[in-house]
Design a protein around this motif. Structure first.
Motif, PDB file in Angstrom:
ATOM      1  N   GLU A   1       0.816  -1.221   0.000  1.00  0.00           N
ATOM      2  CA  GLU A   1       0.000   0.000   0.000  1.00  0.00           C
ATOM      3  C   GLU A   1       0.848   1.268   0.000  1.00  0.00           C
ATOM      4  N   ASP A   2       2.155   1.151   0.350  1.00  0.00           N
ATOM      5  CA  ASP A   2       3.021   2.332   0.404  1.00  0.00           C
ATOM      6  C   ASP A   2       3.961   2.431  -0.793  1.00  0.00           C
ATOM      7  N   LYS A   3       3.728   1.583  -1.794  1.00  0.00           N
ATOM      8  CA  LYS A   3       4.636   1.547  -2.931  1.00  0.00           C
ATOM      9  C   LYS A   3       4.674   2.875  -3.674  1.00  0.00           C
ATOM     10  N   TYR A   4       3.534   3.562  -3.700  1.00  0.00           N
ATOM     11  CA  TYR A   4       3.447   4.812  -4.459  1.00  0.00           C
ATOM     12  C   TYR A   4       3.414   6.033  -3.542  1.00  0.00           C
ATOM     13  N   LYS A   5       3.838   5.834  -2.303  1.00  0.00           N
ATOM     14  CA  LYS A   5       3.809   6.933  -1.336  1.00  0.00           C
ATOM     15  C   LYS A   5       4.843   7.992  -1.707  1.00  0.00           C
ATOM     16  N   VAL A   6       4.438   9.268  -1.624  1.00  0.00           N
ATOM     17  CA  VAL A   6       5.318  10.399  -1.927  1.00  0.00           C
ATOM     18  C   VAL A   6       5.766  11.023  -0.602  1.00  0.00           C
ATOM     19  N   PRO A   7       7.087  11.275  -0.424  1.00  0.00           N
ATOM     20  CA  PRO A   7       7.558  11.841   0.845  1.00  0.00           C
ATOM     21  C   PRO A   7       7.019  13.253   1.060  1.00  0.00           C
ATOM     22  N   THR A   8       6.845  13.602   2.312  1.00  0.00           N
ATOM     23  CA  THR A   8       6.386  14.957   2.660  1.00  0.00           C
ATOM     24  C   THR A   8       7.591  15.891   2.709  1.00  0.00           C
ATOM     25  N   LEU A   9       7.288  17.178   2.773  1.00  0.00           N
ATOM     26  CA  LEU A   9       8.352  18.179   2.857  1.00  0.00           C
ATOM     27  C   LEU A   9       9.191  17.979   4.112  1.00  0.00           C
ATOM     28  N   GLU A  10       8.542  17.676   5.220  1.00  0.00           N
ATOM     29  CA  GLU A  10       9.261  17.481   6.488  1.00  0.00           C
ATOM     30  C   GLU A  10      10.180  16.264   6.419  1.00  0.00           C
ATOM     31  N   GLU A  11       9.718  15.190   5.728  1.00  0.00           N
ATOM     32  CA  GLU A  11      10.553  13.995   5.607  1.00  0.00           C
ATOM     33  C   GLU A  11      11.807  14.272   4.777  1.00  0.00           C
ATOM     34  N   LEU A  12      11.639  15.043   3.706  1.00  0.00           N
ATOM     35  CA  LEU A  12      12.810  15.396   2.895  1.00  0.00           C
ATOM     36  C   LEU A  12      13.772  16.288   3.678  1.00  0.00           C
ATOM     37  N   LYS A  13      13.225  17.251   4.403  1.00  0.00           N
ATOM     38  CA  LYS A  13      14.077  18.166   5.175  1.00  0.00           C
ATOM     39  C   LYS A  13      14.854  17.404   6.245  1.00  0.00           C
ATOM     40  N   SER A  14      14.199  16.442   6.869  1.00  0.00           N
ATOM     41  CA  SER A  14      14.874  15.699   7.936  1.00  0.00           C
ATOM     42  C   SER A  14      15.971  14.794   7.394  1.00  0.00           C
ATOM     43  N   SER A  15      15.904  14.464   6.089  1.00  0.00           N
ATOM     44  CA  SER A  15      16.938  13.599   5.513  1.00  0.00           C
ATOM     45  C   SER A  15      18.194  14.369   5.126  1.00  0.00           C
ATOM     46  N   LEU A  16      18.111  15.704   5.109  1.00  0.00           N
ATOM     47  CA  LEU A  16      19.279  16.513   4.755  1.00  0.00           C
ATOM     48  C   LEU A  16      20.268  16.556   5.918  1.00  0.00           C
ATOM     49  N   PRO A  17      21.576  16.638   5.621  1.00  0.00           N
ATOM     50  CA  PRO A  17      22.583  16.634   6.688  1.00  0.00           C
ATOM     51  C   PRO A  17      22.974  18.043   7.148  1.00  0.00           C
ATOM     52  N   CYS A  18      22.183  19.044   6.792  1.00  0.00           N
ATOM     53  CA  CYS A  18      22.592  20.438   7.010  1.00  0.00           C
ATOM     54  C   CYS A  18      22.974  20.719   8.460  1.00  0.00           C
ATOM     55  N   SER A  19      22.225  20.176   9.399  1.00  0.00           N
ATOM     56  CA  SER A  19      22.486  20.467  10.807  1.00  0.00           C
ATOM     57  C   SER A  19      23.340  19.397  11.470  1.00  0.00           C
ATOM     58  N   ASN A  20      23.753  18.410  10.710  1.00  0.00           N
ATOM     59  CA  ASN A  20      24.562  17.316  11.266  1.00  0.00           C
ATOM     60  C   ASN A  20      26.023  17.541  10.878  1.00  0.00           C
ATOM     61  N   THR A  21      26.793  18.084  11.798  1.00  0.00           N
ATOM     62  CA  THR A  21      28.189  18.447  11.511  1.00  0.00           C
ATOM     63  C   THR A  21      29.015  17.231  11.108  1.00  0.00           C
ATOM     64  N   ALA A  22      28.801  16.108  11.786  1.00  0.00           N
ATOM     65  CA  ALA A  22      29.590  14.907  11.496  1.00  0.00           C
ATOM     66  C   ALA A  22      29.328  14.408  10.074  1.00  0.00           C
TER      67      ALA A  22
END
Length: 892
Positions: A509-530
């Motif tokens: 049922e989740d095969k065609y699920k589109v990520p939300t804006l918050e999910e994409l933002k959380s995947s970015l490493p911008c705030s993760n120094t390491a």
């Protein structure tokens, strides 16, 4: 009575001759020949022509086919042997002398036996039979036929000289049938062709064609003759013979290739491309050429390339791939052509993809297999580094954007993903409907997924098109991005799916699920120094290693220098910056020393002087700065260390032999006069121990303790300081004050005790040897190889050795360099090995490698192990033969 006497082989008569000739002809020769013809026809049917090469004049079958034909060949041999035994007239009367050939079919039966052995690939028996025929039967037909087949057997054994001798022997025979003459000259052409003597082969083949009666039988020789002329760049003659092929009513495949090659020959002799294209487009529209469209498009691409229309050529080559049905050879040819074109244009990402595809479609015995394999591997590695650079660059740009702009970009990304998911959903629906229709209609009575024959056919088609692929996603690229993240960290290119099952597959049922804006933002490493640091480090490694691959493996110094400059410009600092600076310095220095070099007046930083100054300014006092002024600095350092080790061993030998005062004087001289000696701390500790031995018998330890404290003071962070502190503790505990004994440990061996007679020998030193070389199996060793200066590419050899080290000994951090031992020889070194067992293991693995080092190991270069000290001695004395004798005596 007439029948009875006719059966006899001991009396000659007309009736006997009629009977025995008829029986020998039909019971033996004819039937046996038909059996052989059946197998030969099967050989030809199974043979797959390669029209990119000159076609073979004759097709004799492969080893496996010959084995499969053994029963038939044995049957033919049996028939003919029986005929020879029962029907060979042996009458020695007057008639026989007047008519010596009593049974004219006996020699033909012998010939069939020889042919059967030949097709069984038993060439020795075959040559014996044909030699017997040529000696016993002197009529022209027998002489020409036996010589022709004898030449075939010699050719099969690559005995070209004997083959030519057999043919020359029968060349002057007259009154020979045209069929045998045609065969004779075709075999002669084959001998010349396999030796690469194309003009002479063409001459003999033209003679052969003159004796071939049937028009359709001349088609193949005409085609081969045209191919020969094409290779000789005689376009007019090639064109003429291709036209003859078309007019000879050949099989359609041969006609098709004749038309294609005719068009290309016409192009290369300066004909009108419009006429050629018109002919090829006409062939495209002919339904008979449906399975040949890929080759027609390839020919059109070839013509476009000749006219310098590369985009159009690339388009035609792509169409060739799209229209290819099941022609693996053509597919490999097109893949390789596209790979080479992109490689020439330095479009390495596209080139990597096509070299990778080529590698899955060509066999290891292909003439370019090794080159394709090396390029595919090098480019795959390069693309991995380029991906790391691109990932860091794109994520850094996104992270640097103001939040509002970043959200806009991510929103655009979400829309793109949404379109892709919807397209996939629609495709899945269409596939499901089609599958349902097939299930209802029934394919062979069952739904396709349960139809074993369809499944096998589908898999066969997939393998045929794509080759044998590993069962993994994104097989085209060897992704190195996973190395940018530690265990448990999420990929920055995918949004984690909380609904994934244990197998890693998303829930239906989740095969065609589109990520939300918050999910994409959380995947970015911008705030993760390491994570950002890892990205930057990965990009720095990518820039540097990409430059190395450009330079060392792809011979592309422009992209190499560009990559290293980009590293320096794009990233403030990294562990690769100093090395990149030095690589730029060395690259421009090599360019400046090459013949015909001219400086670029528009590029101020395209000189070794510029990068040398940059190194000395940014890294003053470093090894890199020293290398700018002295390119042999590392070798000089190596020599200096070896000389220092040798000098220290001599002083240690004094101590070991109880000459303490002599050792103290020698240590003091080094300490006072050589402040930059790399073994200064060892000398200080050795002097302290010698002082301890000298004063121990008098019960004095003040000077001894003072010397030990000097070691701790001057060498605070070394092993010698720790050793000195242990000795101080021992001395203060009273263990060094006995008048008859001393427990002052050996500076080399912390567990040994010095005997009371003030002598020391721990049995670890090698026995004395004569000559310039000394055996020390505890010393650091190198693996060495002698490479002749003449006719050898030492840089290529070093590159191959480094590739081997990277693949098999990466953790050992081995280095490869070379020096001129003398005017005739390079000495290539792999260094270094702390233990002799490690060196021996490396050497054993090296000389047994038949993949990366096959060319080196097959060249017969002399290789050996050598200690640091002996390496210095070898360079001083140049006595290579003496060292090799020493090596064989002590290491083997």
């Amino acid at each position: 009575m007439t029948i009875f006497f006719s059966c006899s082989t001991k009396r000659d008569s007309n009736a006997a001759r009629l009977y025995h000739n008829t029986t020998a002809h039909y019971n033996g020769y004819f039937n046996a020949e038909e059996i052989i013809k059946k197998s030969v026809t099967k050989f030809k049917q199974d043979y797959k022509e390669d029209y990119d090469k000159i076609l073979p004049i004759f097709i004799y079958g492969e080893e496996e086919q010959a084995k499969a034909a053994y029963p038939d060949m044995e049957k033919a041999i049996e028939k003919c042997e029986k005929v020879i035994d029962r029907h060979n007239i042996k009458d020695e009367g007057k008639k026989a002398k007047k008519r010596p050939k009593l049974n004219k079919w006996i020699d033909e039966n012998y010939a069939v036996i020889g042919k059967a052995y030949f097709y069984k690939k038993d060439y020795f028996k075959a040559s014996d039979v044909f030699t017997f025929i040529s000696r016993k039967y002197k009529d022209p037909d027998s002489q020409v036929s036996s010589s022709t087949w004898l030449a075939r057997t010699y050719l099969a054994k690559n005995e070209y000289g004997k083959a030519i001798q057999a043919l020359v022997k029968a060349e002057d025979q007259t009154e020979v049938s045209d069929k045998k003459k045609a065969d004779f000259y075709q075999v002669w052409a084959d001998v010349l062709l396999q030796q690469g003597k194309l003009p002479q082969a063409a001459e003999k083949l033209e003679k052969a064609i003159g004796f071939i009666g049937k028009k359709k039988d001349r088609a193949r020789p005409y085609f081969i003759l045209a191919q020969i002329y094409q290779q000789l760049n005689k376009s007019d003659e090639a064109l003429e013979n291709y036209e003859k092929v078309v007019k000879s009513r050949p099989p359609y495949e041969l006609e098709f290739y004749a038309r294609i090659n005719k068009a290309l020959s016409y192009s290369r002799r300066g004909g009108s491309s419009d006429e050629i294209k018109k002919e090829l487009f006409k062939m495209l529209n002919d339904d008979k050429n449906l399975i040949y469209r890929d080759q027609i498009y390839y020919a059109l691409g070839d013509i476009a390339l000749e006219e310098q229309q590369r985009p159009e050529a690339l388009n035609y080559f792509q169409k060739s791939l799209q229209t290819n049905i099941d022609n693996k050879r053509q597919k490999a040819k097109t893949f390789l052509r596209l790979a080479d074109l992109y490689f020439e244009e330095r479009q390495y990402v596209n080139a990597q993809s096509y070299y990778d595809s080529t590698l899955t479609t060509i066999s290891p015995d292909h003439e370019r297999y090794k080159i394709v394999k090396v390029r595919a591997e090098s480019l795959t590695e390069l693309v991995g580094y380029l991906n790391a650079i691109e990932l860091e660059d794109s994520l850094s740009k996104i992270c640097k954007l103001p939040e509002e702009q970043r959200d806009k970009k991510l929103a655009a990304q979400i829309k793109r993903i949404e379109r892709e998911k919807e397209a996939q959903r629609q495709k899945d629906i269409a596939d499901a409907e089609k599958a349902q229709q097939n299930a209802v209609a029934g394919i062979n009575g069952t739904f396709w997924i349960y139809n074993e024959s369809l499944l096998k056919k589908g898999k066969s088609n997939f393998v045929d098109y794509w080759g044998e692929r590993p069962l993994k996603d994104n097989w085209r690229l060897s992704s190195r991005l996973a190395g940018s993240f530690g265990p448990g960290e999420e990929s920055l290119t995918e949004v984690p799916d909380s609904n994934q099952t244990n197998t890693g597959e998303p829930a239906a049922e989740d095969k065609y699920k589109v990520p939300t804006l918050e999910e994409l933002k959380s995947s970015l490493p911008c705030s993760n120094t390491a994570q950002m640091k890892k990205l930057v480090d990965s990009a720095a490694e990518g820039y540097y290693n990409a430059g190395v691959i450009y330079k060392e493996k792809l011979d592309d110094e422009d992209n190499a220098t560009s990559s290293w400059e980009q590293l320096i410009r794009s990233l403030d600092e990294s562990a690769f910056h100093p090395t990149a600076h030095y690589q730029l310095f060395r690259t421009f220095l090599n360019q400046e020393s090459s013949p015909g070099y001219s400086a670029n007046p528009f590029c101020s930083n395209c000189t070794s002087q510029y990068w040398g100054d940059e190194i000395k300014e940014k890294y003053p006092g470093s090894d890199w700065a020293r290398l700018v002024d002295n390119p042999t600095y590392f070798d000089a350092q190596e020599m200096k260390k070896a000389e220092e080790n040798a000098a220290y061993e001599k002083v240690y030998a004094m101590y070991n032999n109880g000459a303490f005062q002599q050792a103290i004087i020698a240590c003091t001289e080094v300490i006072d006069t050589q402040p930059d000696n790399g073994l200064l701390c060892k000398y200080r500790l050795l002097r302290a121990v010698c002082v301890g031995y000298s004063e121990a018998s008098y019960g004095i330890k003040e000077t001894y303790l003072k010397e030990l404290n000097e070691v701790v003071k001057n060498c605070p962070s070394g092993e010698e300081a720790k050793r000195a502190q242990d000795l101080i503790k021992s001395a203060n505990a009273g263990n060094a004050s006995s008048s008859n004994t001393s427990n002052v440990p050996d500076p080399k061996d912390g567990n040994s005790e010095i005997p009371s007679d003030s002598t020391k020998t721990d049995g670890t030193e090698p026995p004395a040897t004569e000559g310039p070389f000394k055996l020390d199996l505890n010393a650091e060793h190198y693996f060495a190889m002698i490479v002749p200066v003449k006719n050898s590419d030492v840089n290529k050899i070093k590159s191959s050795m480094q590739d081997f080290n990277t693949a098999s000994y990466a953790s050992a951090m081995l280095k490869v360099n070379n020096n001129l031992l003398d005017k005739d020889n390079h000495l290539v070194l792999v260094k270094s090995f702390k233990k002799i067992d490690e060196a021996k293991d490396y050497m054993s693995t090296f000389i047994s490698d038949q993949t990366k080092l096959s060319d080196i190991n097959s060249a017969g270069y002399v290789s050996f192990l050598i200690s640091k000290t002996n390496y210095i001695a070898l360079f001083k004395t140049k006595e290579l033969d003496t060292y090799l004798q020493f090596y064989l005596a002590n290491y083997q």
